[in-house]
Design a protein around this motif. Structure first.
Motif, PDB file in Angstrom:
ATOM      1  N   HIS A  61       0.790  -1.226   0.000  1.00  0.00           N
ATOM      2  CA  HIS A  61       0.000   0.000   0.000  1.00  0.00           C
ATOM      3  C   HIS A  61       0.827   1.283   0.000  1.00  0.00           C
ATOM      4  CE1 HIS A  61      -4.080  -1.841   1.426  1.00  0.00           C
ATOM      5  NE2 HIS A  61      -3.674  -2.283   0.257  1.00  0.00           N
ATOM      6  N   TYR A  62       2.146   1.160   0.122  1.00  0.00           N
ATOM      7  CA  TYR A  62       3.008   2.345   0.121  1.00  0.00           C
ATOM      8  C   TYR A  62       3.760   2.515  -1.199  1.00  0.00           C
ATOM      9  CZ  TYR A  62       6.155  -1.480   1.206  1.00  0.00           C
ATOM     10  OH  TYR A  62       6.813  -2.686   1.173  1.00  0.00           O
ATOM     11  N   CYS A  63       3.675   1.531  -2.096  1.00  0.00           N
ATOM     12  CA  CYS A  63       4.571   1.485  -3.248  1.00  0.00           C
ATOM     13  C   CYS A  63       3.860   1.778  -4.557  1.00  0.00           C
ATOM     14  CB  CYS A  63       5.229   0.098  -3.323  1.00  0.00           C
ATOM     15  SG  CYS A  63       6.389  -0.059  -4.702  1.00  0.00           S
ATOM     16  N   ALA A 163       0.743  -6.103   8.176  1.00  0.00           N
ATOM     17  CA  ALA A 163      -0.461  -6.566   7.481  1.00  0.00           C
ATOM     18  C   ALA A 163      -1.177  -5.430   6.766  1.00  0.00           C
ATOM     19  CB  ALA A 163      -1.400  -7.242   8.475  1.00  0.00           C
ATOM     20  N   GLU A 164      -1.199  -4.242   7.382  1.00  0.00           N
ATOM     21  CA  GLU A 164      -1.844  -3.084   6.759  1.00  0.00           C
ATOM     22  C   GLU A 164      -1.059  -2.585   5.551  1.00  0.00           C
ATOM     23  OE1 GLU A 164      -2.095  -0.237   9.886  1.00  0.00           O
ATOM     24  OE2 GLU A 164      -3.698  -1.289  10.968  1.00  0.00           O
ATOM     25  N   SER A 165       0.252  -2.734   5.584  1.00  0.00           N
ATOM     26  CA  SER A 165       1.106  -2.191   4.531  1.00  0.00           C
ATOM     27  C   SER A 165       1.336  -3.164   3.391  1.00  0.00           C
ATOM     28  CB  SER A 165       2.470  -1.796   5.124  1.00  0.00           C
ATOM     29  OG  SER A 165       2.321  -0.917   6.212  1.00  0.00           O
ATOM     30  N   ARG A 166       1.367  -4.464   3.729  1.00  0.00           N
ATOM     31  CA  ARG A 166       1.715  -5.493   2.745  1.00  0.00           C
ATOM     32  C   ARG A 166       0.624  -6.558   2.741  1.00  0.00           C
ATOM     33  NH1 ARG A 166       7.615  -5.208   1.804  1.00  0.00           N
ATOM     34  NH2 ARG A 166       7.159  -6.981   0.485  1.00  0.00           N
ATOM     35  N   PRO A 167      -0.560  -6.258   2.208  1.00  0.00           N
ATOM     36  CA  PRO A 167      -1.718  -7.147   2.365  1.00  0.00           C
ATOM     37  C   PRO A 167      -1.562  -8.528   1.732  1.00  0.00           C
ATOM     38  CG  PRO A 167      -2.196  -5.391   0.807  1.00  0.00           C
ATOM     39  CD  PRO A 167      -0.913  -5.027   1.469  1.00  0.00           C
ATOM     40  N   LYS A 168      -0.672  -8.674   0.758  1.00  0.00           N
ATOM     41  CA  LYS A 168      -0.510  -9.980   0.111  1.00  0.00           C
ATOM     42  C   LYS A 168       0.640 -10.789   0.695  1.00  0.00           C
ATOM     43  CE  LYS A 168      -2.537  -9.204  -4.478  1.00  0.00           C
ATOM     44  NZ  LYS A 168      -2.298  -9.325  -5.930  1.00  0.00           N
TER      45      LYS A 168
END
Length: 338
Positions: A61-63, A163-168
């Motif tokens: 979600h940051y990239c 988990a919030e940043s890297r959901p997969k």
């Protein structure tokens, strides 16, 4: 003869928290500079990075390269284009070639193995790989082919924030993979994003402690930079000073590790990357990604944004290093952690 190595400074969680809050920046930065000098002298290791694909199967979600971003103009360099970029890395006096991509499985195990063999046959470069979370079988094959280092960043060791940043991504699997990379004999790197949305100083302090526990050869830390095509677009950018404090604390706790001054610092504040070299960092990684796709490796705004050509960009970086009384080095620049 190598310079003497500074002793590790054991800092408690409370001491780390106080230093993150700015309790004594003068002491922190001066001690970090001394520790860097004791480990590496006045050398700043130059690594040439080739970002050969911006395809990525992850949806972080940051990239800006996240798989759900349909506005990215995707590219993959050909085998020969990667080899030509490696030739440039060698010709411009870099000691290390960094092959980096999104988590792009289109490049299969044999593709990377062949590249490693061909590069090693032609150049005396250390080879660092940063290709995402690949299988242990692939990682083993690349190590046996002659790759020296592998970088796999966690971004945070806080499970909720991860988990919030890297959901997969799976936290435990990624951490296990990192330990597997170490077991294969790579010089191993990991890293975090400072001021990742939702991060507190308490989380950041724990991240620093977890990085140190891993006994890494390379540690990356850089500030969060909001990308407009991500779910974190409206979050505030990270603090450059906070990122400098983190690199300084990491230097005291990991005196022999290679710690790069990241391009995210420069994206937020011109001159901040060079200043980081006086605050615990000892590596810079200019991009050798070919000009026609250079700006498309858009993980955050300001990444590969320079309009100048490669020779001019390198000259600027080298001059910045020298202006701080340091010396750009073409050495391999291996870790002194072990």
């Amino acid at each position: 003869m190598s310079p003497p190595l500074a002793d590790q400074m054991p800092l408690s969680r409370q001491q780390v928290l106080e230093l993150l809050g700015g309790s004594d920046d003068d002491w922190l930065f001066s001690r970090a500079r001394l520790a860097t000098e004791l480990a590496f002298g006045d050398q700043v290791f130059m690594r040439g990075i080739v970002e050969f694909s911006n395809h990525c199967r992850n949806d972080c979600h940051y990239c800006g390269l996240r798989s759900a971003n349909r506005e990215v103009v995707r590219y993959r360099l050909s085998h020969n284009q990667i080899l030509e970029a490696a030739d440039q890395v060698a010709s411009f006096g870099m000691g290390t070639l960094v092959l980096q991509s999104g988590d792009d499985t289109k490049f299969r195990c044999d593709d990377i193995t062949q590249l490693i063999h061909q590069i090693n046959a032609k150049h005396k470069l250390a080879i660092t790989l940063s290709l995402g979370d690949r299988s242990l079988e692939e990682l083993k094959a690349w190590r046996e082919a002659g790759a020296d280092r592998y970088l796999l960043k966690m971004e945070t060791f806080n499970r909720r924030l991860f988990a919030e940043s890297r959901p997969k991504a799976n936290f435990d699997e990624r951490l296990d993979r990192l330990k597997g990379i170490q077991a294969l004999g790579y010089q191993t790197g990991c890293g975090i994003i400072t001021d990742l949305p939702g991060m507190t100083d308490e989380i950041l302090a724990q991240d620093i402690i977890e990085l140190t526990r891993l006994k890494l050869d390379m540690i990356a830390c850089g500030p969060f930079v909001a990308h407009p095509q991500t779910p974190m677009a409206l979050s505030g950018n990270g603090c450059v000073l906070k990122s400098h404090r983190v690199s300084a604390i990491l230097r005291l706790m990991n005196p022999g590790a290679n710690i790069p001054a990241t391009s995210s610092l420069e994206a937020l504040e011109p001159g901040a990357r060079a200043l980081a070299l006086l605050r615990g960092c000892n590596v810079v990684m200019p991009s050798f990604t070919p000009q026609h796709v250079f700006s498309k490796y858009d993980i955050y705004p300001g990444k590969n944004a320079a309009k100048a050509f490669l020779r001019e960009r390198l000259e600027v970086i080298r001059n910045q290093i020298k202006q701080h009384g340091l010396e750009p080095s073409s050495a391999r620049g291996d870790s002194r952690s072990h």
